[in-house]
Design a protein around this motif. Structure first.
Motif, PDB file in Angstrom:
ATOM      1  N   ARG A   2       0.813  -1.218   0.000  1.00  0.00           N
ATOM      2  CA  ARG A   2       0.000   0.000   0.000  1.00  0.00           C
ATOM      3  C   ARG A   2       0.848   1.270   0.000  1.00  0.00           C
ATOM      4  NH1 ARG A   2      -2.541   1.564   3.910  1.00  0.00           N
ATOM      5  NH2 ARG A   2      -1.492   0.404   5.527  1.00  0.00           N
ATOM      6  N   ALA A   3       2.149   1.106   0.196  1.00  0.00           N
ATOM      7  CA  ALA A   3       3.010   2.295   0.271  1.00  0.00           C
ATOM      8  C   ALA A   3       3.039   3.029  -1.072  1.00  0.00           C
ATOM      9  CB  ALA A   3       4.419   1.893   0.675  1.00  0.00           C
ATOM     10  N   GLU A   4       2.947   4.357  -0.965  1.00  0.00           N
ATOM     11  CA  GLU A   4       3.014   5.195  -2.158  1.00  0.00           C
ATOM     12  C   GLU A   4       4.485   5.598  -2.332  1.00  0.00           C
ATOM     13  OE1 GLU A   4       2.183   9.832  -2.217  1.00  0.00           O
ATOM     14  OE2 GLU A   4       0.429   8.684  -1.602  1.00  0.00           O
ATOM     15  N   THR A   5       4.905   5.823  -3.567  1.00  0.00           N
ATOM     16  CA  THR A   5       6.315   6.127  -3.835  1.00  0.00           C
ATOM     17  C   THR A   5       6.493   7.566  -4.312  1.00  0.00           C
ATOM     18  OG1 THR A   5       6.680   3.821  -4.412  1.00  0.00           O
ATOM     19  CG2 THR A   5       8.332   5.370  -5.157  1.00  0.00           C
ATOM     20  N   GLN A   6       7.510   8.227  -3.759  1.00  0.00           N
ATOM     21  CA  GLN A   6       7.877   9.574  -4.223  1.00  0.00           C
ATOM     22  C   GLN A   6       9.351   9.553  -4.641  1.00  0.00           C
ATOM     23  OE1 GLN A   6       6.033  12.300  -4.664  1.00  0.00           O
ATOM     24  NE2 GLN A   6       4.107  11.587  -3.772  1.00  0.00           N
ATOM     25  N   SER A   7       9.729  10.509  -5.495  1.00  0.00           N
ATOM     26  CA  SER A   7      11.046  10.384  -6.129  1.00  0.00           C
ATOM     27  C   SER A   7      12.175  11.180  -5.482  1.00  0.00           C
ATOM     28  CB  SER A   7      10.928  10.804  -7.590  1.00  0.00           C
ATOM     29  OG  SER A   7      10.556  12.171  -7.620  1.00  0.00           O
ATOM     30  N   SER A   8      11.881  11.989  -4.471  1.00  0.00           N
ATOM     31  CA  SER A   8      12.971  12.765  -3.857  1.00  0.00           C
ATOM     32  C   SER A   8      12.582  13.181  -2.443  1.00  0.00           C
ATOM     33  CB  SER A   8      13.260  14.026  -4.685  1.00  0.00           C
ATOM     34  OG  SER A   8      12.152  14.905  -4.591  1.00  0.00           O
ATOM     35  N   ASN A   9      13.578  13.636  -1.678  1.00  0.00           N
ATOM     36  CA  ASN A   9      13.297  14.162  -0.333  1.00  0.00           C
ATOM     37  C   ASN A   9      12.292  15.307  -0.420  1.00  0.00           C
ATOM     38  OD1 ASN A   9      15.293  13.071   1.913  1.00  0.00           O
ATOM     39  ND2 ASN A   9      16.489  13.228   0.048  1.00  0.00           N
ATOM     40  N   GLY A  10      12.476  16.171  -1.427  1.00  0.00           N
ATOM     41  CA  GLY A  10      11.604  17.336  -1.585  1.00  0.00           C
ATOM     42  C   GLY A  10      10.160  16.952  -1.866  1.00  0.00           C
ATOM     43  N   SER A  11       9.958  15.958  -2.761  1.00  0.00           N
ATOM     44  CA  SER A  11       8.580  15.582  -3.101  1.00  0.00           C
ATOM     45  C   SER A  11       7.920  14.856  -1.934  1.00  0.00           C
ATOM     46  CB  SER A  11       8.537  14.754  -4.390  1.00  0.00           C
ATOM     47  OG  SER A  11       9.299  13.589  -4.256  1.00  0.00           O
ATOM     48  N   ILE A  12       8.704  14.114  -1.159  1.00  0.00           N
ATOM     49  CA  ILE A  12       8.140  13.474   0.050  1.00  0.00           C
ATOM     50  C   ILE A  12       7.696  14.543   1.029  1.00  0.00           C
ATOM     51  CG2 ILE A  12       8.893  12.349   2.202  1.00  0.00           C
ATOM     52  CD1 ILE A  12       9.900  10.076   0.620  1.00  0.00           C
ATOM     53  N   LYS A  13       8.541  15.549   1.214  1.00  0.00           N
ATOM     54  CA  LYS A  13       8.196  16.607   2.175  1.00  0.00           C
ATOM     55  C   LYS A  13       6.895  17.304   1.772  1.00  0.00           C
ATOM     56  CE  LYS A  13      10.589  20.429   2.485  1.00  0.00           C
ATOM     57  NZ  LYS A  13      11.672  21.359   2.822  1.00  0.00           N
ATOM     58  N   SER A  14       6.737  17.649   0.489  1.00  0.00           N
ATOM     59  CA  SER A  14       5.493  18.335   0.090  1.00  0.00           C
ATOM     60  C   SER A  14       4.277  17.428   0.255  1.00  0.00           C
ATOM     61  CB  SER A  14       5.505  18.861  -1.344  1.00  0.00           C
ATOM     62  OG  SER A  14       6.708  18.721  -1.951  1.00  0.00           O
ATOM     63  N   ARG A  15       4.455  16.125  -0.019  1.00  0.00           N
ATOM     64  CA  ARG A  15       3.333  15.183   0.116  1.00  0.00           C
ATOM     65  C   ARG A  15       2.909  15.060   1.586  1.00  0.00           C
ATOM     66  NH1 ARG A  15      -1.006  13.123  -0.626  1.00  0.00           N
ATOM     67  NH2 ARG A  15      -1.397  10.969  -1.219  1.00  0.00           N
ATOM     68  N   VAL A  16       3.876  14.942   2.485  1.00  0.00           N
ATOM     69  CA  VAL A  16       3.544  14.832   3.916  1.00  0.00           C
ATOM     70  C   VAL A  16       2.931  16.145   4.405  1.00  0.00           C
ATOM     71  CG1 VAL A  16       4.475  14.493   6.255  1.00  0.00           C
ATOM     72  CG2 VAL A  16       5.285  13.046   4.384  1.00  0.00           C
ATOM     73  N   ALA A  17       3.478  17.266   3.941  1.00  0.00           N
ATOM     74  CA  ALA A  17       2.979  18.582   4.376  1.00  0.00           C
ATOM     75  C   ALA A  17       1.527  18.806   3.962  1.00  0.00           C
ATOM     76  CB  ALA A  17       3.865  19.682   3.798  1.00  0.00           C
ATOM     77  N   SER A  18       1.104  18.129   2.882  1.00  0.00           N
ATOM     78  CA  SER A  18      -0.264  18.358   2.401  1.00  0.00           C
ATOM     79  C   SER A  18      -1.210  17.191   2.708  1.00  0.00           C
ATOM     80  CB  SER A  18      -0.238  18.589   0.880  1.00  0.00           C
ATOM     81  OG  SER A  18       0.267  17.431   0.236  1.00  0.00           O
ATOM     82  N   THR A  19      -0.712  16.216   3.481  1.00  0.00           N
ATOM     83  CA  THR A  19      -1.507  15.011   3.760  1.00  0.00           C
ATOM     84  C   THR A  19      -1.538  14.736   5.267  1.00  0.00           C
ATOM     85  OG1 THR A  19      -0.638  14.162   1.654  1.00  0.00           O
ATOM     86  CG2 THR A  19      -1.807  12.579   3.056  1.00  0.00           C
ATOM     87  N   PRO A  20      -2.620  15.108   5.958  1.00  0.00           N
ATOM     88  CA  PRO A  20      -2.667  14.987   7.420  1.00  0.00           C
ATOM     89  C   PRO A  20      -2.363  13.591   7.974  1.00  0.00           C
ATOM     90  CG  PRO A  20      -4.450  16.374   6.668  1.00  0.00           C
ATOM     91  CD  PRO A  20      -3.809  15.812   5.430  1.00  0.00           C
ATOM     92  N   ALA A  21      -2.663  12.517   7.213  1.00  0.00           N
ATOM     93  CA  ALA A  21      -2.456  11.166   7.767  1.00  0.00           C
ATOM     94  C   ALA A  21      -1.172  10.501   7.275  1.00  0.00           C
ATOM     95  CB  ALA A  21      -3.661  10.292   7.426  1.00  0.00           C
ATOM     96  N   ALA A  22      -0.291  11.274   6.616  1.00  0.00           N
ATOM     97  CA  ALA A  22       0.907  10.673   6.007  1.00  0.00           C
ATOM     98  C   ALA A  22       2.048  10.477   6.999  1.00  0.00           C
ATOM     99  CB  ALA A  22       1.391  11.557   4.859  1.00  0.00           C
ATOM    100  N   VAL A  23       2.920   9.529   6.666  1.00  0.00           N
ATOM    101  CA  VAL A  23       4.191   9.357   7.378  1.00  0.00           C
ATOM    102  C   VAL A  23       5.241   9.013   6.320  1.00  0.00           C
ATOM    103  CG1 VAL A  23       3.801   6.867   7.816  1.00  0.00           C
ATOM    104  CG2 VAL A  23       5.399   8.153   9.274  1.00  0.00           C
ATOM    105  N   SER A  24       6.459   9.513   6.527  1.00  0.00           N
ATOM    106  CA  SER A  24       7.540   9.143   5.620  1.00  0.00           C
ATOM    107  C   SER A  24       8.889   9.410   6.278  1.00  0.00           C
ATOM    108  CB  SER A  24       7.432   9.881   4.284  1.00  0.00           C
ATOM    109  OG  SER A  24       8.260   9.219   3.326  1.00  0.00           O
TER     110      SER A  24
END
Length: 257
Positions: free
Chosen positions: A161-183
């Motif tokens: 179920r894990a979603e994949t992101q391609s860089s530290n920067g894209s992970i940070k924006s995804r977590v910042a905009s997703t209240p239930a995210a962890v990375s």
């Protein structure tokens, strides 16, 4: 561009690899070009691609957030490339959640459980009633390899179920905009848009990463083909200078020298 000599002749150093080491490489590049006039080109295609670039002789320095693998070293030697490792800084792998998440601390076992899919709701680890959104890095990422080695261990696969992101920067924006995210991201990328949790009760900072008490710490590397000389050596040696140490600290990472 097989040796630093040819790169220097062209007045240019080519760097490729890790998105984690990227901020250090770019900070060094700006300073180095200003002080020496040598142009430095920095690409961030991931640690695995940095290793490939060194093997294919298309870069002078491969930046990596993990050690080169045995198979990469073998591939390099088959092409007449002799990878030499230089540790330039240390990093704490920060486990990040959305700032609104009331979870402030997780154990390494809980993090492993979340990524294995054993815990699927934040309320199972002291958080809100919300399905956990797990985010990982892509397969050529050194940060993904470090996370697997330091947190997951060999026999614990990451949930499908894990979603994949391609860089530290894209992970940070995804977590910042997703209240239930962890990375997980390199500590130099943490800012107020995300919240880094304590791991086994320890915060990732300069002291805990340097003394090894923060449980998810790792070295950051630059690799060259053979012992570096000339401008390439000067560039890598920046990590030992006062100015280089200042640039590493300002990038949010930890000096080793």
């Amino acid at each position: 561009m097989t040796t630093s000599g040819t790169a220097e002749a062209a007045g240019k150093i080519v760097i490729d690899g890790s998105t984690t080491v990227g901020p250090i490489a770019k900070a060094f590049a700006g300073y180095f070009t200003k002080t020496t006039g040598v142009q430095v080109v920095v690409s961030e295609s991931g640690s695995g691609n940095g290793a490939k670039s060194l093997i294919n002789k298309t870069c002078d320095i491969a930046t990596m957030s993990r050690e080169m693998k045995d198979k990469e070293i073998a591939a390099a030697k088959a092409k007449g490339v002799n990878p030499v490792e230089h540790i330039i800084a240390l990093d704490g792998l920060s486990i990040v959640v959305h700032p609104s998440n009331r979870v402030n601390a997780l154990s390494k076992a809980q993090i492993r459980g979340i990524y294995m899919g054993k815990y699927t709701n934040w309320n199972q680890v002291g958080g809100p009633n919300a399905a956990i959104v797990i985010i990982q890095r892509e397969s050529n990422s050194g940060t993904a390899d470090s996370f697997k080695e330091l947190v997951m261990g060999k026999d614990n696969p990451i949930s499908k179920r894990a979603e994949t992101q391609s860089s530290n920067g894209s992970i940070k924006s995804r977590v910042a905009s997703t209240p239930a995210a962890v990375s997980y991201i390199g500590m130099g990328f943490v800012d107020s848009s995300v919240k880094a949790v304590l791991v086994d009760g320890v915060d990732a900072d300069v002291r805990t990463v340097k003394n090894g008490t923060y449980p998810i710490h790792r070295p950051l590397f630059m690799y060259t083909n053979g012992q570096p000389t000339g401008a390439v050596k000067q560039f890598i040696d920046l990590a030992k200078t006062e100015e280089g140490k200042r640039l590493i600290s300002e990038s949010g990472f930890v000096n080793i020298h």
